[in-house]
Design an enzyme around this catalytic site. Structure first.
Site, PDB file in Angstrom:
ATOM      1  CB  SER A 165      -7.908  -4.130   2.430  1.00 13.53           C
ATOM      2  OG  SER A 165      -7.830  -2.899   3.111  1.00 13.53           O
ATOM      3  CB  SER A 191      -8.595  -5.800  -4.083  1.00 10.54           C
ATOM      4  OG  SER A 191      -9.246  -4.560  -4.272  1.00 10.54           O
ATOM      5  CB  THR A 192     -12.899  -8.264  -5.828  1.00 12.76           C
ATOM      6  OG1 THR A 192     -12.758  -8.241  -4.399  1.00 12.76           O
ATOM      7  CG2 THR A 192     -12.542  -9.647  -6.328  1.00 12.76           C
ATOM      8  NE  ARG A 202      -3.256  -1.660   4.230  1.00 11.02           N
ATOM      9  CZ  ARG A 202      -4.482  -1.708   3.757  1.00 11.02           C
ATOM     10  NH1 ARG A 202      -5.308  -2.619   4.181  1.00 11.02           N
ATOM     11  NH2 ARG A 202      -4.891  -0.836   2.857  1.00 11.02           N
ATOM     12  CG  HIS A 220       0.180   2.207  -9.501  1.00 10.89           C
ATOM     13  ND1 HIS A 220      -0.052   1.791  -8.211  1.00 10.89           N
ATOM     14  CD2 HIS A 220      -0.932   2.890  -9.886  1.00 10.89           C
ATOM     15  CE1 HIS A 220      -1.257   2.198  -7.823  1.00 10.89           C
ATOM     16  NE2 HIS A 220      -1.802   2.871  -8.820  1.00 10.89           N
ATOM     17  CG  ASP A 238      -2.069   0.951   1.110  1.00 11.99           C
ATOM     18  OD1 ASP A 238      -2.278   1.503   0.008  1.00 11.99           O
ATOM     19  OD2 ASP A 238      -2.767   1.162   2.117  1.00 11.99           O
ATOM     20  CG  LEU A 281       9.567 -16.773  -3.813  1.00  8.36           C
ATOM     21  CD1 LEU A 281       9.076 -16.960  -2.378  1.00  8.36           C
ATOM     22  CD2 LEU A 281      10.100 -15.340  -3.980  1.00  8.36           C
ATOM     23  NE  ARG A 306      -4.166   6.914  -7.554  1.00  6.73           N
ATOM     24  CZ  ARG A 306      -4.081   6.584  -6.252  1.00  6.73           C
ATOM     25  NH1 ARG A 306      -3.856   7.495  -5.348  1.00  6.73           N
ATOM     26  NH2 ARG A 306      -4.231   5.336  -5.873  1.00  6.73           N
ATOM     27  CD1 TRP A 322     -12.653  -5.274 -10.108  1.00  6.00           C
ATOM     28  CD2 TRP A 322     -11.809  -4.555 -12.050  1.00  6.00           C
ATOM     29  NE1 TRP A 322     -11.961  -6.321 -10.677  1.00  6.00           N
ATOM     30  CE2 TRP A 322     -11.439  -5.912 -11.873  1.00  6.00           C
ATOM     31  CE3 TRP A 322     -11.381  -3.889 -13.202  1.00  6.00           C
ATOM     32  CZ2 TRP A 322     -10.669  -6.608 -12.801  1.00  6.00           C
ATOM     33  CZ3 TRP A 322     -10.608  -4.593 -14.127  1.00  6.00           C
ATOM     34  CH2 TRP A 322     -10.261  -5.927 -13.925  1.00  6.00           C
TER      35      TRP A 322
HETATM   36  C1  FPP Z   1      -1.573   0.262  -3.575  1.00  4.84           C
HETATM   37  O1  FPP Z   1      -1.229   1.593  -3.658  1.00  4.84           O
HETATM   38  C2  FPP Z   1      -1.086  -0.584  -4.645  1.00  4.84           C
HETATM   39  C3  FPP Z   1      -1.862  -1.179  -5.622  1.00  4.84           C
HETATM   40  C4  FPP Z   1      -3.274  -0.923  -5.856  1.00  4.84           C
HETATM   41  C5  FPP Z   1      -1.324  -2.220  -6.466  1.00  4.84           C
HETATM   42  C6  FPP Z   1      -0.325  -1.830  -7.453  1.00  4.84           C
HETATM   43  C7  FPP Z   1       0.820  -2.734  -7.302  1.00  4.84           C
HETATM   44  C8  FPP Z   1       1.861  -2.755  -8.146  1.00  4.84           C
HETATM   45  C9  FPP Z   1       1.924  -1.845  -9.301  1.00  4.84           C
HETATM   46  C10 FPP Z   1       2.938  -3.748  -7.964  1.00  4.84           C
HETATM   47  C11 FPP Z   1       2.649  -4.920  -8.862  1.00  4.84           C
HETATM   48  C12 FPP Z   1       3.575  -6.027  -8.596  1.00  4.84           C
HETATM   49  C13 FPP Z   1       3.744  -7.105  -9.421  1.00  4.84           C
HETATM   50  C14 FPP Z   1       4.788  -8.099  -9.071  1.00  4.84           C
HETATM   51  C15 FPP Z   1       2.985  -7.316 -10.646  1.00  4.84           C
HETATM   52  P1  FPP Z   1      -2.402   2.647  -3.634  1.00  4.84           P
HETATM   53  O2  FPP Z   1      -2.604   3.108  -5.028  1.00  4.84           O
HETATM   54  O3  FPP Z   1      -3.611   2.079  -2.977  1.00  4.84           O
HETATM   55  O4  FPP Z   1      -1.759   3.762  -2.736  1.00  4.84           O
HETATM   56  P2  FPP Z   1      -2.522   4.899  -1.912  1.00  4.84           P
HETATM   57  O5  FPP Z   1      -3.330   4.205  -0.852  1.00  4.84           O
HETATM   58  O6  FPP Z   1      -1.405   5.716  -1.365  1.00  4.84           O
HETATM   59  O7  FPP Z   1      -3.375   5.655  -2.894  1.00  4.84           O
END
Ligand code: FPP
Length: 250
Positions: A204, A66-67, A196, A38, A21, A132, A34, A70
């Protein structure tokens, strides 16, 4: 170079789950988009995967999408999906070199077809690796996983109905072991440690069933700023916890 935190190599968690997060906040603080957060988050993920692999941790589940994610803008969703696809294509050599196996948890039904294909190919390509196992949680929700498991269990029961009366049928047919068998990856042990980042103290919808007896570790550091040292610190804290699994104090 390995971080300086001393770890007991004989008592490492077998399975670590991470709620990555803080990508958005990291970008916001740097006055960037943003999506840049990522991108940085992905770099951190690779770094932490390598560190876990070097430590010979057997399983690492990463909560990628996550679900509920979206609900984000179409632009952000599209960016994350594109990032995952590109990562799986570009990093196959990294996974091969480190004998890392890629797996998926989540509902493939709701994912774009090209992502499902990429996940399937990466899983197939790395299936025989004995290092792993990285489980990418994509279109994953703990409640959704349990609902899908119940559906799978009921479908199998309808194929092979048992002969006992209705009460016995329900009690014998629906139990924890059978429900577990219908989760996405029943062979993977429950997580020992769930991390987390970014100072939020919530689960979550992550690994609700599997995390029943996990140790939880919360870090204030935003995911893009996470380092191998932070992973070691989380594991060192885990090693100091007394796990009783509901049993009394010895
Ligand atoms: C949370 O940050 C992160 C995500 C929603 C997922 C994105 C994850 C990645 C890009 C890494 C992917 C890894 C692999 C190995 C494919 P947030 O956007 O919720 O942050 P915020 O709460 O500060 O807005």
């Amino acid at each position: 170079m390995a971080p300086s935190v001393a770890l007991d190599r004989s008592y490492l968690p077998r399975h670590i789950g991470i709620i990555m997060d803080g990508n958005g906040r990291w970008a916001q603080r740097k006055k960037q988009l943003r999506t840049q957060g990522h991108l940085e988050g992905l770099k951190t993920a690779k770094k932490i995967v390598k560190a876990a692999s070097d430590l010979h941790i057997p399983f690492l589940t990463l909560y990628v999408f996550s679900t509920e994610n979206w609900k984000r803008t179409a632009e952000e969703v599209g960016f994350i999906m594109g990032l995952v696809k590109q990562h799986l294509k570009a990093e196959l050599d990294f996974y091969r070199e480190n004998r890392i196996r890629i797996r998926h948890t989540g509902d493939p039904g709701g994912l774009p077809a090209d992502i499902v294909r990429e996940l399937r190919e990466a899983s197939e390509d790395t299936r025989s690796f004995d290092g792993l196992q990285v489980i990418l949680a994509l279109n994953y929700g703990g409640r959704d996983a349990i609902v899908r498991a119940v559906r799978g269990l009921l479908a199998s029961l309808m194929d092979a109905p048992e002969t006992a009366g209705p009460t016995d049928f329900i009690e014998n047919s629906i139990n924890e072991a059978r429900l577990r068998q219908n989760l996405d990856n029943p062979d993977i042990p429950d997580p020992d440690l769930i991390i987390r980042t970014a100072g939020e103290y919530r689960i979550s919808n992550f690994l609700l069933w599997e995390g029943a007896y996990a140790e939880y570790y919360f870090s204030d550091i935003l995911w893009p700023d996470w380092t191998e040292g932070d992973l070691y610190a989380a594991i060192a804290t885990y090693q100091q916890r007394e796990r009783r699994f509901g049993g009394g104090k010895p």
